[in-house]
Design an enzyme around this catalytic site. Structure first.
Site, PDB file in Angstrom:
ATOM      1  N   HIS A  13       0.848  -1.192   0.000  1.00 45.04           N
ATOM      2  CA  HIS A  13       0.000   0.000   0.000  1.00 45.04           C
ATOM      3  C   HIS A  13       0.885   1.243   0.000  1.00 45.04           C
ATOM      4  O   HIS A  13       2.093   1.152   0.185  1.00 45.04           O
ATOM      5  CB  HIS A  13      -0.986  -0.013   1.170  1.00 45.04           C
ATOM      6  CG  HIS A  13      -0.391   0.054   2.547  1.00 45.04           C
ATOM      7  ND1 HIS A  13       0.490  -0.883   3.044  1.00 45.04           N
ATOM      8  CD2 HIS A  13      -0.557   0.962   3.559  1.00 45.04           C
ATOM      9  CE1 HIS A  13       0.823  -0.570   4.286  1.00 45.04           C
ATOM     10  NE2 HIS A  13       0.206   0.546   4.619  1.00 45.04           N
ATOM     11  N   HIS A  63       1.377   3.784   2.036  1.00 47.86           N
ATOM     12  CA  HIS A  63       1.858   4.510   3.215  1.00 47.86           C
ATOM     13  C   HIS A  63       3.388   4.570   3.131  1.00 47.86           C
ATOM     14  O   HIS A  63       4.033   3.631   2.648  1.00 47.86           O
ATOM     15  CB  HIS A  63       1.422   3.811   4.508  1.00 47.86           C
ATOM     16  CG  HIS A  63       0.032   4.198   4.932  1.00 47.86           C
ATOM     17  ND1 HIS A  63      -0.750   3.408   5.743  1.00 47.86           N
ATOM     18  CD2 HIS A  63      -0.710   5.309   4.652  1.00 47.86           C
ATOM     19  CE1 HIS A  63      -1.922   4.028   5.945  1.00 47.86           C
ATOM     20  NE2 HIS A  63      -1.917   5.165   5.285  1.00 47.86           N
ATOM     21  N   ASP A  74       5.879   4.215   5.153  1.00 40.45           N
ATOM     22  CA  ASP A  74       6.760   3.193   5.735  1.00 40.45           C
ATOM     23  C   ASP A  74       6.832   1.939   4.863  1.00 40.45           C
ATOM     24  O   ASP A  74       7.618   1.030   5.141  1.00 40.45           O
ATOM     25  CB  ASP A  74       6.348   2.840   7.179  1.00 40.45           C
ATOM     26  CG  ASP A  74       4.893   2.472   7.359  1.00 40.45           C
ATOM     27  OD1 ASP A  74       4.021   3.126   6.747  1.00 40.45           O
ATOM     28  OD2 ASP A  74       4.610   1.517   8.109  1.00 40.45           O
ATOM     29  N   HIS A 112      -7.618  -1.698   5.984  1.00 39.42           N
ATOM     30  CA  HIS A 112      -6.673  -0.693   6.475  1.00 39.42           C
ATOM     31  C   HIS A 112      -7.267   0.677   6.165  1.00 39.42           C
ATOM     32  O   HIS A 112      -8.340   0.774   5.566  1.00 39.42           O
ATOM     33  CB  HIS A 112      -5.326  -0.926   5.770  1.00 39.42           C
ATOM     34  CG  HIS A 112      -4.167  -0.217   6.395  1.00 39.42           C
ATOM     35  ND1 HIS A 112      -4.020  -0.048   7.750  1.00 39.42           N
ATOM     36  CD2 HIS A 112      -3.055   0.355   5.843  1.00 39.42           C
ATOM     37  CE1 HIS A 112      -2.894   0.606   7.992  1.00 39.42           C
ATOM     38  NE2 HIS A 112      -2.296   0.869   6.858  1.00 39.42           N
TER      39      HIS A 112
HETATM   40 ZN   LIG Z   1       2.834   0.351   8.020  1.00 36.59          ZN
HETATM   41 ZN   LIG Z   2      -0.218   1.428   6.580  1.00 37.17          ZN
END
Ligand SMILES: [Zn+2]
Ligand SMILES: [Zn+2]
Length: 245
Positions: free
Chosen positions: A55, A57, A59, A137
């Site tokens: 995904h 994000h 990180d 999520h």
């Molecule tokens: Zn994460």
């Molecule tokens: Zn995430």
């Protein structure tokens, strides 16, 4: 299958961002710490054949420009496959532009991009079978199951498991599951990860991406009450079948 936990941490914690390397060839997620962690393994970047971005994000994705441009500096010519969410190619262009004012055209190799939502039946890469499942999520996020020669690993990435996650994880030798903690919406927990391991008949469970506000050992105990063969991997840990059984 040989798995290296390049990182086991959440976005803002004390460990490297969660990222897993499979057989030195398949890279699952690429956060800001991933290139450094690959360097510690003395990984030849040219050997990486496929990157899976679960995904968008940071990180899980912000290390991608560094990986691509370091590969360019090392004169990579081999095509690289990248799997990820809808809008993947545009997102890679954005990441390259914002970080180094570069574009996909500037790379010394081809990027073959695949949007996971288009692969409902899964796909293959060489001898590897790949299956995907949406998690719950805060944004679109996918789990991946990888099988080869009768061995299977599943990486949930972020989010609470769904029935589809249970289905693709079935009979995994190792399930690597997000266990951020109870009380955070859009995340899983040690208990949910253990229930997923139990329901999918997985053989072992690695808890990753635990919140910095939680105590890892306590979270592990919660998981073990439901699924005994649970463990806490550490950054740079390499595991194989021998380790797991
Ligand atoms: Zn994460
Ligand atoms: Zn995430």
């Amino acid at each position: 299958m040989i798995l290296t936990f390049l990182g086991v941490g959440e976005a803002f914690g004390q460990f490297a961002n969660t990222s897993i390397l499979v057989d030195g060839k398949l890279l699952l997620d690429c956060g800001p710490h991933t290139l450094l962690q690959l360097r510690k393994q003395q990984q030849d970047l040219k050997e990486i054949e496929l990157v899976f971005l679960s995904h968008f994000h940071g990180d899980h994705t912000l290390g991608l420009p560094a990986l691509l441009l370091a590969s360019r500096e090392e004169n990579r010519e081999e095509e690289l496959k990248i799997f990820g969410p809808s809008g993947l190619r545009e997102k890679i262009e954005d990441l390259l532009e914002i970080s180094y004012r570069k574009s996909i055209e500037d790379l010394s190799f081809e990027l073959d991009t695949f949007e996971v939502p288009d692969l409902k039946e899964g796909t293959t890469h060489k001898d590897y079978k790949l299956e995907f499942a949406q998690t719950t999520h805060s944004i679109e996020c996918c789990s991946i199951a990888i099988s080869k020669n009768g061995e299977k690993m599943t990486y949930t990435s972020d989010g609470a498991p769904t029935e589809d996650t249970v289905s693709i994880a079935s009979d995994s030798n190792i399930l690597i599951a997000e266990a951020y903690g109870e009380g955070f919406s859009g995340h899983s927990s040690a208990v949910k990860a253990a229930e997923l391991a139990f329901r999918s008949h997985s053989k072992s469970l690695a808890l990753v991406h635990i919140s910095r506000t939680k105590n890892g050992a306590e979270e592990l105990e919660k998981a073990k009450r439901i699924f005994k063969n649970s463990f806490l991997p550490t950054d740079s840990l390499t595991v194989s079948k021998t380790f797991l059984f």
